[in-house]
Design a protein around this motif. Structure first.
Motif, short mmCIF file in Angstrom:
data_model
loop_
_atom_site.label_atom_id
_atom_site.label_comp_id
_atom_site.label_asym_id
_atom_site.label_seq_id
_atom_site.Cartn_x
_atom_site.Cartn_y
_atom_site.Cartn_z
N GLY A 144 36.54 33.37 42.94
CA GLY A 144 37.55 32.82 43.83
C GLY A 144 37.89 33.70 45.02
O GLY A 144 38.73 33.33 45.83
N ASN A 145 37.26 34.86 45.13
CA ASN A 145 37.53 35.75 46.27
C ASN A 145 36.25 36.49 46.63
O ASN A 145 35.99 37.59 46.15
CB ASN A 145 38.64 36.75 45.92
N ARG A 146 35.45 35.90 47.49
CA ARG A 146 34.15 36.49 47.84
C ARG A 146 34.28 37.73 48.71
O ARG A 146 33.29 38.39 49.00
CB ARG A 146 33.29 35.44 48.56
N ASP A 147 35.52 38.04 49.14
CA ASP A 147 35.71 39.24 49.96
C ASP A 147 35.66 40.51 49.12
O ASP A 147 35.51 41.60 49.67
CB ASP A 147 37.06 39.17 50.69
N ASP B 85 34.51 44.76 31.13
CA ASP B 85 35.88 44.39 31.50
C ASP B 85 35.91 43.60 32.81
O ASP B 85 36.71 42.67 32.98
CB ASP B 85 36.75 45.64 31.62
N LEU B 86 35.05 43.97 33.76
CA LEU B 86 35.02 43.28 35.05
C LEU B 86 34.59 41.82 34.93
O LEU B 86 34.98 40.99 35.77
CB LEU B 86 34.07 44.02 36.01
N MET B 87 33.80 41.51 33.93
CA MET B 87 33.28 40.14 33.81
C MET B 87 34.37 39.11 33.55
O MET B 87 34.14 37.91 33.68
CB MET B 87 32.23 40.08 32.71
N GLU B 88 35.58 39.57 33.21
CA GLU B 88 36.70 38.63 33.07
C GLU B 88 37.13 38.10 34.43
O GLU B 88 37.64 36.97 34.54
CB GLU B 88 37.88 39.32 32.39
N TYR B 89 36.90 38.90 35.47
CA TYR B 89 37.36 38.55 36.82
C TYR B 89 36.23 38.26 37.80
O TYR B 89 36.47 37.68 38.86
CB TYR B 89 38.20 39.69 37.40
N MET B 90 35.02 38.69 37.44
CA MET B 90 33.93 38.65 38.41
C MET B 90 32.70 37.96 37.82
O MET B 90 32.61 37.72 36.61
CB MET B 90 33.59 40.07 38.89
#
Length: 259
Positions: A159-162, A26-31
């Motif tokens: 898009g958000n390396r933080d 599921d995380l691979m959609e965002y990360m």
């Protein structure tokens, strides 16, 4: 250039292999994977923790004060004597993790902690961090205490390396042969098939991640690798000497998240 100063919040979650695959997919959609995981491979992190003769640093940490600190040498894989490693000073203040590190050669890191004398400055070192570690060493008489290694998969938010999420498994440790170059073997800290997920963010986690954690039934866990290794070693010592351990504390505690 590797980041040498971190200020972030770290939340931890324990899960089995089935739960890992579910949330990972599921995380691979965002990360996206860290560059060391591009080929779907683990990378190994090895650490050498330092403490006083009476383990005052980890004992203080386990008492959960508002401020705690620890020192370690970190390497990727099994390093050679002249390999680049990181000497890290990790602090936690009111839940905020502050990590400061500088790259050194392995033998330089050993000498620095052993003699308390900072190495001669050269390009690639962080002078400010070296000064802070030098001050830290002046306050304690430290010696190698514990070796810890684990296999890691790391993800960064697109898009958000933080926002960074790591999964550690096969966590192993030893209290002998305390050299990073001696190999990454050790006794299992947890049962095989268990994973430790860490969510690392400078601020609050995004709403989509909070909902995902809730949907997967995952709850924050208080889990320190070094802290749990210390508690496990203490229990083994008491068991071997047939002395009853006065207070039996759980290896980790769950905490529900309010969304």
């Amino acid at each position: 250039m590797a980041i040498e100063v971190f200020n972030r919040y770290e939340n931890k979650y324990l899960m089995d292999t089935k739960a890992f695959y579910k949330i990972y997919n599921d995380l691979m959609e965002y990360m996206e994977p860290d560059e060391h995981n591009k080929d779907d491979k683990f990378y190994t992190i090895s650490n050498l923790y330092y403490d006083t003769e009476h383990h005052s640093l980890i004992r203080n940490s386990l008492s959960k004060p508002k401020y705690r600190e620890k020192l370690r040498i970190r390497a990727y894989g099994v390093p050679e004597a002249d390999a680049k490693v990181y000497l890290e000073l990790k602090k936690k203040v009111f839940g905020l993790v502050n990590k400061r590190r500088t790259s050194l050669k392995l033998d330089e890191a050993y000498d620095f902690v052993g003699t308390k004398a900072a190495p001669e400055f050269r390009k690639g070192m962080n002078q400010q961090v070296i000064s802070e570690i030098e001050y830290f060493l002046s306050r304690y008489d430290l010696k190698p205490a514990t070796y810890l290694a684990y296999d890691r998969i790391a993800l960064f938010c697109k898009g958000n390396r933080d926002l960074r999420i790591t999964f550690d498994t096969n966590i192993r440790s030893r209290r002998h042969d305390l050299k990073l170059e001696a190999g990454d073997y050790g006794e299992q800290l947890m049962e095989r098939g268990q994973w430790l997920m860490e969510v690392k963010a400078e601020k609050t986690v995004p709403v989509w991640l909070a909902h995902m954690l809730s949907e997967h039934g995952l709850y924050r866990t208080s889990f320190s690798k070094y802290g749990n290794e210390y508690k496990k070693s203490i229990r083994s010592t008491y068991a071997a000497s047939s002395i009853h351990l006065p207070t039996e504390q759980p290896l980790f505690e769950k905490e529900r998240i309010s969304l």
